[in-house]
Design a protein around this motif. Structure first.
Motif, mmCIF file in Angstrom:
data_model
loop_
_atom_site.group_PDB
_atom_site.id
_atom_site.type_symbol
_atom_site.label_atom_id
_atom_site.label_comp_id
_atom_site.label_asym_id
_atom_site.label_seq_id
_atom_site.Cartn_x
_atom_site.Cartn_y
_atom_site.Cartn_z
ATOM 1 N N GLY A 129 -12.773 2.418 -3.610
ATOM 2 C CA GLY A 129 -11.718 1.306 -3.448
ATOM 3 C C GLY A 129 -11.122 1.143 -1.914
ATOM 4 O O GLY A 129 -11.711 1.540 -1.035
ATOM 5 N N TRP A 130 -10.050 0.684 -1.977
ATOM 6 C CA TRP A 130 -9.184 0.569 -0.605
ATOM 7 C C TRP A 130 -8.222 1.508 -0.554
ATOM 8 O O TRP A 130 -7.484 1.806 -1.579
ATOM 9 N N TYR A 131 -8.206 2.245 0.440
ATOM 10 C CA TYR A 131 -7.295 3.028 0.992
ATOM 11 C C TYR A 131 -6.513 2.768 2.119
ATOM 12 O O TYR A 131 -6.947 2.177 2.905
ATOM 13 N N VAL A 132 -5.386 3.636 2.321
ATOM 14 C CA VAL A 132 -4.214 3.318 3.309
ATOM 15 C C VAL A 132 -3.775 4.761 3.862
ATOM 16 O O VAL A 132 -3.939 5.770 2.941
ATOM 17 N N ASN A 210 -1.401 9.267 14.583
ATOM 18 C CA ASN A 210 -0.514 8.613 15.710
ATOM 19 C C ASN A 210 0.340 7.637 14.819
ATOM 20 O O ASN A 210 0.900 6.797 15.732
ATOM 21 N N ARG A 211 0.415 7.590 13.528
ATOM 22 C CA ARG A 211 1.188 6.568 12.663
ATOM 23 C C ARG A 211 0.741 5.118 13.278
ATOM 24 O O ARG A 211 1.559 4.229 13.369
ATOM 25 N N GLN A 212 -0.474 5.110 13.157
ATOM 26 C CA GLN A 212 -1.098 3.801 13.425
ATOM 27 C C GLN A 212 -1.543 2.835 12.084
ATOM 28 O O GLN A 212 -1.953 3.729 11.107
ATOM 29 N N PRO A 213 -1.308 1.763 11.823
ATOM 30 C CA PRO A 213 -1.802 1.076 10.490
ATOM 31 C C PRO A 213 -3.281 1.397 10.549
ATOM 32 O O PRO A 213 -4.018 0.987 11.365
ATOM 33 N N ALA A 214 -3.669 1.624 9.302
ATOM 34 C CA ALA A 214 -5.064 1.373 8.913
ATOM 35 C C ALA A 214 -5.254 1.248 7.590
ATOM 36 O O ALA A 214 -4.486 2.084 6.509
ATOM 37 N N ILE A 215 -6.185 0.569 7.045
ATOM 38 C CA ILE A 215 -6.507 0.256 5.578
ATOM 39 C C ILE A 215 -8.019 0.133 5.754
ATOM 40 O O ILE A 215 -8.656 -0.515 6.621
ATOM 41 N N GLY A 216 -8.846 0.574 4.700
ATOM 42 C CA GLY A 216 -10.095 0.445 4.649
ATOM 43 C C GLY A 216 -10.684 0.852 3.284
ATOM 44 O O GLY A 216 -10.054 1.484 2.298
ATOM 45 N N TYR A 217 -12.054 0.467 3.234
ATOM 46 C CA TYR A 217 -12.942 1.042 2.171
ATOM 47 C C TYR A 217 -13.136 2.510 2.354
ATOM 48 O O TYR A 217 -13.353 3.073 3.242
ATOM 49 N N PHE A 218 -13.059 3.153 0.965
ATOM 50 C CA PHE A 218 -13.423 4.617 1.042
ATOM 51 C C PHE A 218 -13.562 5.388 -0.274
ATOM 52 O O PHE A 218 -13.605 4.289 -1.299
ATOM 53 N N TYR A 219 -13.603 6.390 -0.541
ATOM 54 C CA TYR A 219 -14.421 6.752 -1.855
ATOM 55 C C TYR A 219 -14.064 8.342 -2.119
ATOM 56 O O TYR A 219 -14.117 9.018 -1.052
ATOM 57 N N ALA A 220 -14.431 8.788 -3.162
ATOM 58 C CA ALA A 220 -14.425 10.158 -3.627
ATOM 59 C C ALA A 220 -15.433 10.393 -4.579
ATOM 60 O O ALA A 220 -15.880 9.497 -5.259
ATOM 61 N N PRO A 221 -16.300 11.374 -4.402
ATOM 62 C CA PRO A 221 -15.856 12.893 -3.720
ATOM 63 C C PRO A 221 -16.032 12.675 -2.303
ATOM 64 O O PRO A 221 -17.064 11.882 -1.738
ATOM 65 N N ASP A 229 -4.641 12.712 2.789
ATOM 66 C CA ASP A 229 -4.667 12.733 1.360
ATOM 67 C C ASP A 229 -4.734 11.152 1.332
ATOM 68 O O ASP A 229 -3.291 10.473 1.056
ATOM 69 N N LEU A 230 -5.481 10.153 1.722
ATOM 70 C CA LEU A 230 -5.362 8.602 1.730
ATOM 71 C C LEU A 230 -5.035 8.287 0.376
ATOM 72 O O LEU A 230 -5.384 8.836 -0.771
ATOM 73 N N VAL A 231 -4.331 7.130 0.499
ATOM 74 C CA VAL A 231 -3.546 6.648 -1.131
ATOM 75 C C VAL A 231 -4.555 5.334 -1.354
ATOM 76 O O VAL A 231 -4.631 4.481 -0.531
ATOM 77 N N HIS A 232 -4.826 5.377 -2.562
ATOM 78 C CA HIS A 232 -5.574 4.326 -3.156
ATOM 79 C C HIS A 232 -4.778 3.190 -3.476
ATOM 80 O O HIS A 232 -3.719 3.085 -4.222
ATOM 81 N N ILE A 233 -5.155 1.979 -3.002
ATOM 82 C CA ILE A 233 -4.423 0.456 -3.314
ATOM 83 C C ILE A 233 -4.879 0.037 -4.574
ATOM 84 O O ILE A 233 -6.381 0.127 -5.262
ATOM 85 N N LYS A 234 -4.126 -0.138 -5.556
ATOM 86 C CA LYS A 234 -4.314 -0.968 -6.810
ATOM 87 C C LYS A 234 -4.852 -2.192 -6.749
ATOM 88 O O LYS A 234 -3.825 -3.062 -6.560
ATOM 89 N N LEU A 235 -5.850 -2.518 -6.894
ATOM 90 C CA LEU A 235 -6.317 -3.656 -6.982
ATOM 91 C C LEU A 235 -6.706 -4.290 -8.630
ATOM 92 O O LEU A 235 -6.177 -3.361 -9.413
ATOM 93 N N PRO A 236 -6.802 -5.583 -8.846
ATOM 94 C CA PRO A 236 -7.072 -5.668 -10.359
ATOM 95 C C PRO A 236 -7.861 -5.026 -11.048
ATOM 96 O O PRO A 236 -9.021 -4.638 -10.608
#
Length: 323
Positions: A129-132, A210-221, A229-236
């Motif tokens: 999904g997408w993470y921030v 560095n408290r810079q904005p970042a959003i992107g594709y990521f995954y677990a495991p 601890d990247l936070v998963h964005i809730k898409l539909p």
């Protein structure tokens, strides 16, 4: 009278012989169902190596056991996911140790060409999904809801992004829906590929540090989630079939129960490595542990595998073929 009686008797006897002969001709002995293939020597085992460290952790452990327990000669081939399927179908690769979906490739190579087979689950649960970066959620709590992303798009702009927010991607060979999601959800973003999993991780690490904005594709495991601890964005929400048309997809990624894919001839050969790989299962935590040895501790694949295997004999001994 005696002659004709004898003729009648002979005719009856002849008919009986012919009937018995006919029955014998019609009788087909039952052929027993084939049992398990006869055990063979391992010989050469060729493993596809795909470009993410969790997969590399699988390779490290399976390869170490194949060499040291089954006396295999192991060849590891660096490939893209699609390239691995092509080489597996051609017989140039024996196994793919971690497969994420790939339903179109399964249909082609398993169902239609019958060159490959599903070869058991890995035990891992894949979440894409997408993470921030975590600091962003603290400062902008609404950012985890996709409906609010356009309100924050300006935070992710760069001098070369054409006024749009930048959504980071990883290795270009990864199969993603990101561009379609941006288009179909009408988001003011564009995709920028970092070029590799390692560069994607470093971008998120720097963003948090560095408290810079970042959003992107990521995954677990993925071991990195224990560090940041990247936070998963809730898409539909994902529902079965919502991603059937890649051009129209407007839902989150499917959660995957990850599996293994083998060349059909290899899977049915009686090779002890085929049996061991089919039995191979572990948890996300197991995989992340080995991946961290590889990336953070900078151990070789054999060193990382041995360290994990020494600590978890109760897990891997169940994978080995019975004597």
């Amino acid at each position: 009278m005696q002659i004709s009686g004898w003729i009648r008797a002979a005719a009856v006897a002849g008919s009986a012989v012919l009937a018995l002969a006919g029955c014998a001709a019609d009788f087909q002995p039952r052929v027993p169902a084939p049992g398990p293939p006869e055990r063979t020597a391992c010989g050469t085992l060729t493993i596809a190596v795909l470009p993410w460290v969790g997969y590399e952790a699988n390779v490290a452990v399976v390869s170490y056991l194949a060499k040291n327990r089954l006396n295999c000669t192991v060849v590891e081939k660096d490939l893209t996911a699609e390239g691995a399927w092509e080489e597996l179908a051609a017989g140039d690769v024996d196994v793919i140790l971690e497969n994420w979906g790939r339903e179109s490739l399964k249909k082609r190579y398993i169902d239609e060409e019958r060159a490959a087979v599903e070869h058991g689950m890995t035990g891992n649960r894949g979440v894409v999904g997408w993470y921030v970066a975590p600091w962003m959620v603290e400062q902008y709590p609404g950012i985890t809801n996709w409906k609010n992303l356009n309100d924050y798009a300006h935070l992710f702009r760069t001098p070369t992004s054409g006024g749009k927010g930048v959504l980071l991607g990883g290795d270009p060979s990864y199969e993603t829906n990101d561009r379609a999601l941006i288009r179909n959800l009408k988001l003011d973003f564009t995709v920028s590929m970092t070029g590799s999993e390692e560069k994607l991780i470093e971008a998120f690490r720097e963003a948090e540090r560095n408290r810079q904005p970042a959003i992107g594709y990521f995954y677990a495991p993925q071991w990195f989630l224990a560090e940041v601890d990247l936070v998963h964005i809730k898409l539909p929400a994902y529902t079965p079939g919502c991603d059937a048309d890649p051009a129209k997809v407007a839902c989150d990624y499917q959660p995957y129960d990850l599996d293994k894919i083998a060349n059909r001839e290899f899977a049915e050969s009686g090779n002890p490595a085929a049996e061991m790989i089919k039995n191979f299962q572990w948890t996300n935590a197991d995989q992340n542990e080995v991946a961290r040895y590889l990336t953070v501790d900078k151990l070789s694949r054999d060193q990382a595998a041995k360290k994990w295997l020494d600590a978890h004999p109760e897990v891997w001994q169940a994978w080995l073929p019975a004597d």
